[in-house]
Design a protein around this motif. Structure first.
Motif: not given
Length: 487
Positions: A415-422, A73-75
């Motif tokens: 902005p969920l994808p970049p925030i979670v990834a960070m 999921v993170v990827s």
């Protein structure tokens, strides 16, 4: 018309721009499928299952199931970041090109340094590891000798036409996926336990040699292993200027490569966990995946599959050599290097449209790296992925607020994808800080990033008129929207 605008329009081209205009360019010869074939080859899902997945099974037990699902999921969220950036800036050069345009040249050069060091070292790691699998059929292979031969041959192959490389890597990839399919079939036709047993993560406690619940901290470390196992789907960006309609196609290639990788690794690992005759026996084996394969299929089939894994690793070396050449070529074309280096490294052959000098140079660096001890290579590359992902997520967060080009890909759930990834990547870096065994690897990565910033401040910024000259908006639009003028 504003006088400043008129002056800008009439400004003569710089020497770097004139040089670039006169030279042949990369040719647009890949479709989405060809790009995905090369990208999947660089990831090598089969070798990830056998090597990284096997190591995770030994340490984290059934926690591998949840860990690799969460990591998947993170990827995919990180893939969304890559896809949007690549659609906005359809230029070859990988992370370096994207970060330079979204965050500025200082962060871009630091990212270039990460890739410049990590790509040839990864080639050396893979090359030295081939002997472990070829050794099942050819006894007495030297890891160094084998690595040198494989890296040299892969570098020569990477100098061929990009379409020929797509076909070649595609054939090897078919063999690799056949091996993964066999693992899945062997596990699912001999299920020994309910899938519900995977919902409560357990590992083999070495102090008691019995199964015990896996702590949350252990599960988080396993997620980190999964993220590294999936790494490489962003490699599709290296071929932006060789893919048709890149501003649309590269986003598809990145996301497809990521999703296919996650499925190709989660399914066989799940099958192994369900089909192994004994979980303590599986987790206690020195090589769990190989042990399961031998138990379920016998020595002959096991031998064939291990040889297929050797081919998968060789395939990955070819694909990564292709990426490494495009990285150095793009940086040289941008004049991010001294002029004496940029001129030869930015050349593309007129017939095959391949950056042969840049590709050969990265191959020579990889050959030299083969003489470095394996543990040093692993330490030097261990934390670099985390910093690359961190810069990509930050770049996606910043860039999304800019006006998108018509038809460009826009990530869902922003902005969920970049925030979670960070947050996840910062968690990985924090866990490395808390583990003394990771300090050296982390320090090397921080040193590489710092060296990139220092190189920009001390060398490139004072030469901003002649160095780090990027493609202008018109050239980028042509690169992304399928212009065939240079093909």
């Amino acid at each position: 018309m504003d006088s400043n605008a008129a002056a800008t329009e009439q400004a003569p081209p710089t020497p770097a721009e004139l040089q670039r205009a006169e030279q042949p360019r990369l040719a647009r010869r890949l479709g989405v499928g060809g790009n995905v074939l090369i990208t999947l080859s660089s990831i090598s899902p089969a070798s990830s299952v056998f090597i990284l997945g096997g190591a995770a099974l030994t340490t984290y037990g059934t926690g591998v199931f949840w860990a690799f699902v969460i990591a998947g999921v993170v990827s995919i969220l990180i893939a969304f970041c890559y896809a949007e950036l690549a659609s906005a800036y359809p230029v070859s050069g990988g992370d370096y090109s994207l970060v330079t345009r979204a965050l500025g040249p200082a962060f871009g050069v630091a990212t270039f340094f990460i890739s410049l060091v990590s790509l040839p070292l990864i080639l050396a790691v893979f090359g030295l590891g081939v002997a472990d699998y070829l050794g099942v059929a050819i006894a007495g292979l030297s890891p160094l000798g084998t690595g040198l031969i494989v890296v040299a041959l892969a570098t020569v192959t990477a100098c061929f036409n990009i379409r020929a490389n797509a076909w070649l890597t595609g054939v090897f990839l078919f063999i690799e996926f056949a091996a993964l399919a066999l693992l899945a079939v062997l596990g699912f036709i001999s299920i020994e336990r309910s899938p519900l047993t995977l919902l409560s993560p357990e590992f083999l406690d070495p102090s008691t040699n019995e199964m015990a619940p896996l702590a949350l901290g252990g599960l988080l470390l396993a997620v980190t292993q999964g993220i590294f196992a999936y790494n490489g789907y962003g490699g599709a960006v290296y071929f932006s200027e060789e893919t048709k309609n890149a501003s649309r196609s590269i986003a598809k290639a990145v996301i497809l490569s990521c999703v296919i990788t996650v499925v190709a690794e989660v399914v066989p690992l799940t099958a192994i966990l369900l089909g192994a005759s004994s979980l303590p026996g599986l987790f206690g084996a020195e090589l769990p995946v190989e042990s399961f394969l031998a138990e379920q299929s016998g020595d002959v089939v096991s031998l064939v599959v291990l040889l297929a894994i050797a081919l998968a690793i060789i395939n990955a070396i070819i694909a990564i050599a292709l990426q490494a050449g495009r990285l150095l070529y793009t940086a040289a074309r941008d004049n991010a290097l001294p002029a004496a280096l940029s001129r030869p490294l930015s050349r593309v052959t007129s017939g095959s449209r391949v950056p042969i000098v840049a590709t050969a140079t990265m191959g020579i660096i990889a050959l030299a790296a083969c003489f470095i001890p394996m543990d040093v290579l692993l330490t030097a590359t261990g934390s670099t992925v985390a910093f690359s992902y961190l810069f990509i997520a930050l770049a996606a967060l910043v860039n999304h607020r800019r006006k998108a080009v018509a038809g460009a890909y826009r990530m869902p759930l922003f902005p969920l994808p970049p925030i979670v990834a960070m947050l996840v990547i910062l968690g990985i870096i924090l866990s490395a800080l808390l583990d003394p065994a990771q300090w050296l690897s982390l320090a090397i990565s921080v040193g590489i990033v710092a060296a990139g910033f220092l190189y920009y401040v001390a060398y490139l910024r004072p030469r901003s008129g002649t160095h780090l000259v990027l493609l202008d908006a018109e050239e980028e639009a042509e690169a992304g929207l399928g212009g065939e003028r240079h093909a």
